[in-house]
Scaffold this motif. Sequence first.
Motif, PDB file in Angstrom:
ATOM      1  N   GLN A 172     -17.346   8.584  10.862  1.00  0.00           N
ATOM      2  CA  GLN A 172     -17.115   8.464  12.301  1.00  0.00           C
ATOM      3  C   GLN A 172     -15.925   9.352  12.663  1.00  0.00           C
ATOM      4  OE1 GLN A 172     -14.711   5.250  14.085  1.00  0.00           O
ATOM      5  NE2 GLN A 172     -16.616   4.558  15.009  1.00  0.00           N
ATOM      6  N   ALA A 203     -16.358  13.236  19.959  1.00  0.00           N
ATOM      7  CA  ALA A 203     -16.719  12.187  19.010  1.00  0.00           C
ATOM      8  C   ALA A 203     -18.083  12.505  18.406  1.00  0.00           C
ATOM      9  CB  ALA A 203     -16.745  10.816  19.687  1.00  0.00           C
ATOM     10  N   ARG A 220     -13.595   6.871   8.480  1.00  0.00           N
ATOM     11  CA  ARG A 220     -13.184   7.182   9.858  1.00  0.00           C
ATOM     12  C   ARG A 220     -12.224   8.374   9.838  1.00  0.00           C
ATOM     13  NH1 ARG A 220     -10.296   2.342  11.819  1.00  0.00           N
ATOM     14  NH2 ARG A 220     -10.050   1.834   9.621  1.00  0.00           N
ATOM     15  N   LYS A 274     -17.452   2.399   7.037  1.00  0.00           N
ATOM     16  CA  LYS A 274     -17.634   3.846   7.104  1.00  0.00           C
ATOM     17  C   LYS A 274     -16.299   4.554   6.946  1.00  0.00           C
ATOM     18  CE  LYS A 274     -17.442   3.085  12.073  1.00  0.00           C
ATOM     19  NZ  LYS A 274     -17.490   1.613  11.947  1.00  0.00           N
ATOM     20  N   ASP A 314     -20.800  10.970  15.049  1.00  0.00           N
ATOM     21  CA  ASP A 314     -21.132  10.276  13.814  1.00  0.00           C
ATOM     22  C   ASP A 314     -21.802  11.285  12.896  1.00  0.00           C
ATOM     23  OD1 ASP A 314     -20.107   7.913  14.729  1.00  0.00           O
ATOM     24  OD2 ASP A 314     -22.028   7.018  15.253  1.00  0.00           O
TER      25      ASP A 314
END
Length: 418
Positions: A233, A250, A314, A312, A252
């Motif tokens: 992320q 941003a 980050r 996840k 993913d």
Amino acid sequence: MLENISDLLKQIALGEDSILELKNISFKNDKISGPHRNGMADELAAMANTHAGVILLGIDDRTREIEGIPSEKLDLVEDWLRAICNDLIEPPLDCLIRKLSLPVQKEEEKIIIRVDVPRSLFVHQSPGGYFRRIGSSKRQMKPDMLARLFQQRSQARLIRFDEQVVPGAWLDELSPTLWNRFRTVISPHDDQEFLLKMKLIAPGDNDVLCPTVSGVLMACETPDAFMPGAFIQAVCYRGIERNGGYQLDAKDISGPLDIQIREACQFVERNMRVYAIKAPNRIDTPQFSLNAVFEAMVNAVAHRDYSVYGSKIRLHLFADRLEIFSPGTIPNTMTIDSLSERQSARNELLTSLLARCPMNFNAIGSQRSSIMDKRGEGVPIIIIESEQLSGVRPEYRLLDDAELKLTIYAAPPPAEHG
């Protein structure tokens, strides 16, 4: 730990905590009537599964009064303890058992038994199940926590997590284009034989061949479809605070791990500032060393704990720093201070596969020909190049023994160099 008698007495007065357990011993004729053998085994195993600690027998845990153990009963208690450690805990637990004389009122002394419980290299099961210690009490471990602990303390006799099969994944989920890149001239010609040798597949239930964790992470187009946390992320913020209202970018980042590394580096390259001055020729000063960023992302992806369900990596980019959060604690025997000096791979299969992947990002200054390097140069590169650029040493922090955080500080604008 608490070797000095005065320190031990002070700790007794404060009461039980994560590393101290107090137990009174009661007798009926020539037998120990309390505490119960099974409960004592649970306490010992819980402490060994969590931290090194001390259990004191002969002290009331409620009043904290030193009740003592009759001298003629000391051998009985010691034999009772050894039987518990050997017969009721799997694998058996090795403890240091000592007899101590502690002062009480009016210059009187009473004898207790001290049990030093080590932080074990193994995960211990006791009659009540698998326990860990939280504060002054024990708690049954949930399956996800138990899986993490087994991975952290895995020995050669245990199957490493990155070699285990992934439930629900089938062979046709693996892409020949992706796994063929690991082939060499001496690899088996038969596809199934090759995949088994590389441990990209393994026998699952009823001996049906299934992709392993490493197979899904390196040879599947969408690993996060089978392992929900297997992505990065990435978020870029306008200022220095983590505020959703100030997001500039941003994403993913999913796909095979080598692709995730490349796209994470590209995310940083796209969003960081590059200062330019003329002196007299143009000199570009980036906020971050792309070589250090590349090494940091390789380490995060290669060494994270994939047994932590749903967690996840980050990647958060701020105006003054870059933060990378990687799930899992650091491997056994490693410390924050020794990261730059020592090597310990949690995912040995993954690191060997990444070592076969050709370099796929222009990490300026890197001499790499492949993504992964097994010489342990990654952390020193992160520290040295980042500190040279920003003047501030990067920081590693372990958060709640569950997540490793790396902070790389940004280089200030040239005018601020003074």
